[in-house]
Structure formats: structure tokens, C-alpha cells
Design a protein around this motif. Structure first.
Motif, PDB file in Angstrom:
ATOM      1  N   ASN A   2       0.832  -1.192   0.000  1.00 19.93           N
ATOM      2  CA  ASN A   2       0.000   0.000   0.000  1.00 19.93           C
ATOM      3  C   ASN A   2       0.873   1.250   0.000  1.00 19.93           C
ATOM      4  OD1 ASN A   2      -2.461   1.084  -0.142  1.00 19.93           O
ATOM      5  ND2 ASN A   2      -3.170   0.402   1.874  1.00 19.93           N
ATOM      6  N   ARG A   3       1.175   1.752  -1.186  1.00 18.76           N
ATOM      7  CA  ARG A   3       2.111   2.872  -1.251  1.00 18.76           C
ATOM      8  C   ARG A   3       1.370   4.198  -1.112  1.00 18.76           C
ATOM      9  NH1 ARG A   3       5.929   2.452  -6.202  1.00 18.76           N
ATOM     10  NH2 ARG A   3       4.049   1.800  -7.280  1.00 18.76           N
ATOM     11  N   LYS A   4       2.045   5.147  -0.474  1.00 22.75           N
ATOM     12  CA  LYS A   4       1.428   6.453  -0.257  1.00 22.75           C
ATOM     13  C   LYS A   4       1.488   7.277  -1.552  1.00 22.75           C
ATOM     14  CE  LYS A   4       2.096  10.495   2.575  1.00 22.75           C
ATOM     15  NZ  LYS A   4       3.057  11.154   3.442  1.00 22.75           N
ATOM     16  N   VAL A   5       0.351   7.851  -1.902  1.00 25.82           N
ATOM     17  CA  VAL A   5       0.304   8.704  -3.100  1.00 25.82           C
ATOM     18  C   VAL A   5       0.722  10.115  -2.695  1.00 25.82           C
ATOM     19  CG1 VAL A   5      -1.180   9.653  -4.903  1.00 25.82           C
ATOM     20  CG2 VAL A   5      -1.557   7.324  -4.083  1.00 25.82           C
ATOM     21  N   VAL A   6       1.720  10.659  -3.370  1.00 21.72           N
ATOM     22  CA  VAL A   6       2.207  12.000  -3.044  1.00 21.72           C
ATOM     23  C   VAL A   6       1.562  13.050  -3.964  1.00 21.72           C
ATOM     24  CG1 VAL A   6       4.289  13.449  -2.981  1.00 21.72           C
ATOM     25  CG2 VAL A   6       4.369  11.117  -2.125  1.00 21.72           C
ATOM     26  N   ILE A   7       1.381  12.669  -5.232  1.00 22.62           N
ATOM     27  CA  ILE A   7       0.734  13.581  -6.190  1.00 22.62           C
ATOM     28  C   ILE A   7      -0.334  12.795  -6.942  1.00 22.62           C
ATOM     29  CG2 ILE A   7       1.028  15.028  -8.252  1.00 22.62           C
ATOM     30  CD1 ILE A   7       3.941  15.384  -7.458  1.00 22.62           C
ATOM     31  N   GLU A   8      -1.504  13.379  -7.035  1.00 22.21           N
ATOM     32  CA  GLU A   8      -2.538  12.754  -7.864  1.00 22.21           C
ATOM     33  C   GLU A   8      -3.148  13.814  -8.771  1.00 22.21           C
ATOM     34  OE1 GLU A   8      -5.518  10.530  -5.775  1.00 22.21           O
ATOM     35  OE2 GLU A   8      -6.156   9.606  -7.663  1.00 22.21           O
ATOM     36  N   MET A   9      -3.152  13.525 -10.067  1.00 18.28           N
ATOM     37  CA  MET A   9      -3.831  14.401 -11.024  1.00 18.28           C
ATOM     38  C   MET A   9      -4.958  13.585 -11.644  1.00 18.28           C
ATOM     39  SD  MET A   9      -0.752  16.404 -12.961  1.00 18.28           S
ATOM     40  CE  MET A   9      -1.178  18.136 -12.788  1.00 18.28           C
ATOM     41  N   GLU A  10      -6.130  14.206 -11.725  1.00 21.61           N
ATOM     42  CA  GLU A  10      -7.283  13.478 -12.275  1.00 21.61           C
ATOM     43  C   GLU A  10      -7.955  14.306 -13.361  1.00 21.61           C
ATOM     44  OE1 GLU A  10      -9.114  10.702  -8.706  1.00 21.61           O
ATOM     45  OE2 GLU A  10      -9.841  12.728  -8.965  1.00 21.61           O
ATOM     46  N   HIS A  11      -8.071  13.723 -14.526  1.00 17.40           N
ATOM     47  CA  HIS A  11      -8.847  14.307 -15.630  1.00 17.40           C
ATOM     48  C   HIS A  11      -8.471  15.769 -15.906  1.00 17.40           C
ATOM     49  CE1 HIS A  11     -10.979  10.635 -15.145  1.00 17.40           C
ATOM     50  NE2 HIS A  11     -11.414  10.969 -13.950  1.00 17.40           N
ATOM     51  N   ILE A  12      -7.178  16.017 -16.002  1.00 21.77           N
ATOM     52  CA  ILE A  12      -6.699  17.399 -16.200  1.00 21.77           C
ATOM     53  C   ILE A  12      -6.946  17.848 -17.638  1.00 21.77           C
ATOM     54  CG2 ILE A  12      -4.639  18.873 -16.285  1.00 21.77           C
ATOM     55  CD1 ILE A  12      -5.511  18.137 -13.443  1.00 21.77           C
ATOM     56  N   ARG A  13      -7.518  19.048 -17.721  1.00 21.35           N
ATOM     57  CA  ARG A  13      -7.659  19.703 -19.017  1.00 21.35           C
ATOM     58  C   ARG A  13      -6.957  21.046 -18.910  1.00 21.35           C
ATOM     59  NH1 ARG A  13     -11.071  19.977 -23.418  1.00 21.35           N
ATOM     60  NH2 ARG A  13     -11.497  22.086 -24.123  1.00 21.35           N
ATOM     61  N   THR A  14      -6.101  21.331 -19.870  1.00 18.23           N
ATOM     62  CA  THR A  14      -5.378  22.604 -19.872  1.00 18.23           C
ATOM     63  C   THR A  14      -5.592  23.254 -21.218  1.00 18.23           C
ATOM     64  OG1 THR A  14      -3.652  21.563 -18.532  1.00 18.23           O
ATOM     65  CG2 THR A  14      -3.140  23.715 -19.485  1.00 18.23           C
ATOM     66  N   GLN A  15      -5.887  24.525 -21.170  1.00 18.31           N
ATOM     67  CA  GLN A  15      -6.227  25.220 -22.405  1.00 18.31           C
ATOM     68  C   GLN A  15      -5.658  26.624 -22.382  1.00 18.31           C
ATOM     69  OE1 GLN A  15     -10.369  24.591 -23.005  1.00 18.31           O
ATOM     70  NE2 GLN A  15     -10.361  25.489 -25.052  1.00 18.31           N
ATOM     71  N   PHE A  16      -5.020  27.038 -23.455  1.00 21.14           N
ATOM     72  CA  PHE A  16      -4.603  28.438 -23.607  1.00 21.14           C
ATOM     73  C   PHE A  16      -5.387  28.978 -24.794  1.00 21.14           C
ATOM     74  CE2 PHE A  16      -0.759  26.412 -21.786  1.00 21.14           C
ATOM     75  CZ  PHE A  16      -0.657  27.157 -20.622  1.00 21.14           C
ATOM     76  N   GLY A  17      -6.389  29.805 -24.531  1.00 24.83           N
ATOM     77  CA  GLY A  17      -7.271  30.254 -25.616  1.00 24.83           C
ATOM     78  C   GLY A  17      -7.884  29.025 -26.262  1.00 24.83           C
ATOM     79  N   PRO A  18      -7.839  28.942 -27.594  1.00 24.47           N
ATOM     80  CA  PRO A  18      -8.452  27.775 -28.244  1.00 24.47           C
ATOM     81  C   PRO A  18      -7.547  26.536 -28.194  1.00 24.47           C
ATOM     82  CG  PRO A  18      -7.593  29.320 -29.881  1.00 24.47           C
ATOM     83  CD  PRO A  18      -7.339  29.940 -28.542  1.00 24.47           C
ATOM     84  N   LYS A  19      -6.291  26.726 -27.790  1.00 30.02           N
ATOM     85  CA  LYS A  19      -5.335  25.611 -27.844  1.00 30.02           C
ATOM     86  C   LYS A  19      -5.463  24.707 -26.616  1.00 30.02           C
ATOM     87  CE  LYS A  19      -0.414  24.667 -28.148  1.00 30.02           C
ATOM     88  NZ  LYS A  19      -0.327  23.834 -29.324  1.00 30.02           N
ATOM     89  N   VAL A  20      -5.821  23.440 -26.864  1.00 34.17           N
ATOM     90  CA  VAL A  20      -5.933  22.475 -25.771  1.00 34.17           C
ATOM     91  C   VAL A  20      -4.590  21.759 -25.626  1.00 34.17           C
ATOM     92  CG1 VAL A  20      -7.093  20.392 -24.951  1.00 34.17           C
ATOM     93  CG2 VAL A  20      -8.392  22.164 -26.160  1.00 34.17           C
TER      94      VAL A  20
END
Ligand code: ATP
Ligand code: MG
Length: 260
Positions: A2-20
Motif C-alpha cells: 500500500n504505497r502512499k500517493v504524493v501527487i494525484e492528477m485526475e482528468h486534467i484539461r489545460t487550455q490556452f485560448g483555443p489551444k488544448v
């Protein structure tokens, strides 16, 4: 296990103007591992790292670091959290007008009330930790080799004794011998200091020698994820292309022959 999670990212969406830049990117970094962010130039590796350290807010998704939900964190907690990680930025050269020692001391002067003598003691110990002579502290960045600049920048990232370290292309621009020495230093410090490390890299040798698990970004999404063995099994065209160069092929062959 059972390892400890230090960072979790879920369903990340990043957008700069129209650029995904990212669409539905999810990953987990476990305590004590060296996690690689891979992908071609412009695939969003630095941007994803910036989202982990609160320099950028994703358009959607969830980021949890050391148990804190970054989308909901209060400013007072954010400052305390920032002091728990160190960062070596992609173009994060040292301040050229300051000596190496002054560069390393910047955060201590900003965030602590330690005496000059104590600060200098800490600076010397950090220089030793990254394999530099304490006398290097007196020099200016222009007087250092490329490898020494990276080590000094690493000493600066480690000055607050972080448990979490972010490295963006730490060996870029170094000759292969200096790059390998830097990779060895990173793995030693991980064990010695119990660090969890997120590292952006293009370097095939680093990927084979240092990285425990990784996400490979391509066309805004995670093209493959896992250990090197798992990633190499992927037949995603992007992975074939990424690991299809001669150097990568030679390393894969070597790995298969030695069962490493
Ligand atoms: N602040 C910003 N405003 C607009 N576009 C941005 C911004 N930051 C990043 N981008 C765009 O996001 C994309 C991903 O950039 P990023 O720097 O994360 O790529 P990278 O994978 O780190 O590339 P490299 O390997 O060249 O460092 C690029 O197309 C970049 O132009
Ligand atoms: Mg980058």
C-alpha cells in the motif's frame, strides 16, 4: 503493497485560448519514486509540472499534492505547502549577479530568520551534498561549468530540505559524462534524503537508468503510462516514434540482452 500517493492528477484539461494542451490527463506519483514526464517538445510536460506546483491552474480536473487539493487550498496553506518542495526549472539558471552561495541562500533569507552564520553553514552543507566544494560558493555562475551550474541549482532546490523535488530537463545541455554523473547524484539523493522526484526529461539514458515510472504525453493525452517495460509494450504510434530512434533501440536491445 500500500504505497502512499504524493501527487494525484485526475482528468486534467489545460487550455490556452483555443489551444488544448492536456485533455483528460490522470497520473499518480508514489512516495519515494522518480516519476518521469516524457513527450515531444510542446507536448505539455513543463505545463503539467507547473500545475503540480501551483504556478498554473488547470481549466478542469483535480490536483492533490501531499494531501492538499490545489483547486481548493487557502492562501495561508499554499505558502506552507510551497516550502515542502524544491524546483529546478527548465531554464532556471542561477541569478548571474549573485555568488553561488547567495543564490543558494535566497530562500533562507526570504522565509527564515536564521543568522548569517547558520545560513552559510547550511549553504556549505548543501554544496557538499551535491558534490561541489564549499569554496564554489564564492564564485559567480559565469565562473562555473554547465554541470556545476546544474549542481548549484540543485543545491538551491534542496535548501529548504524538501521531501518533494521537481526537475525540468535537469541534464539538458550537459555532455554524456556529466549527465550520467548528475543522474547518479539524483538517485543517491533520492535514497539518502527519502525524496520523491518528478522529472521532465528527453534523455534516453536518464529514462533507462533513473526513472521508475512515467507518463508519456502525446497529442494532449497520456499515450502510455507505467514502468519502462510497460511503456515499451505499448504499440501507440507515438511511443513507437518516441522510442524508435537509434539510441533508444540500442538501449532496448542492451536491456533485453542483460535482462536489466
Ligand atoms: N502561458 C502560456 N500561454 C500560452 N500558451 C502556452 C503557455 N504555456 C505553455 N503554452 C503552450 O503549451 C504547449 C505546451 O508547452 P510546454 O512548455 O508545457 O511544453 P513542453 O512539453 O515542456 O516542451 P519542451 O520539451 O519544448 O520544453 C506549447 O504549445 C506552449 O506554446
Ligand atoms: Mg518544457
Amino acid at each position: 503493497m500500500n504505497r502512499k500517493v504524493v501527487i494525484e492528477m485526475e482528468h486534467i484539461r489545460t487550455q490556452f485560448g483555443p489551444k488544448v494542451v492536456h485533455e483528460d490527463v490522470s497520473l499518480k506519483v508514489y512516495e519515494g519514486e522518480i516519476y518521469g514526464l516524457l513527450g515531444g517538445s510542446g507536448s505539455g510536460k513543463t505545463t503539467l509540472m507547473r500545475e503540480m506546483i501551483m504556478l498554473l491552474r488547470p481549466a478542469a480536473g483535480r490536483v492533490v499534492v501531499l494531501g492538499h487539493d490545489l483547486m481548493r487550498i487557502k492562501p495561508s496553506q499554499a505558502q506552507a505547502l510551497r516550502s515542502q518542495w524544491g524546483v529546478l526549472f527548465q531554464f532556471g539558471a542561477l541569478f548571474t549577479s549573485l555568488t553561488v552561495a547567495e543564490n543558494i541562500a535566497v530562500w533562507l533569507r526570504e522565509y527564515t530568520k536564521l543568522s548569517d552564520a547558520t545560513i552559510m553553514r547550511i549553504v556549505r552543507s548543501k554544496l557538499k551534498m551535491v558534490g561541489l566544494d564549499p569554496d564554489v560558493g564564492k564564485l559567480y555562475p559565469s565562473e562555473l561549468s554547465g554541470g556545476m551550474v546544474k549542481r548549484a541549482a540543485l543545491a538551491r532546490a534542496l535548501v529548504m530540505d524538501p521531501k518533494l523535488l521537481f526537475l525540468d530537463e535537469p541534464t539538458s545541455g550537459l555532455d554524456p559524462v556529466s549527465a550520467e554523473a548528475f543522474d547518479n547524484l539524483i538517485t543517491q539523493l533520492r535514497s539518502l534524503l527519502g525524496l520523491t522526484i518528478v522529472m521532465v526529461t528527453h534523455d534516453i539514458d536518464t529514462i533507462f537508468n533513473v526513472i521508475d515510472r512515467m507518463s508519456v504525453l502525446g497529442e494532449g493525452r497520456v499515450a502510455a503510462q507505467g514502468t519502462l517495460e510497460e511503456v515499451l509494450k505499448s504499440d501507440h504510434p507515438f511511443i513507437r516514434q518516441f522510442f524508435g530512434g537509434n539510441r533508444a533501440k540500442a538501449r532496448i536491445l542492451e536491456k533485453e540482452c542483460h535482462g536489466k
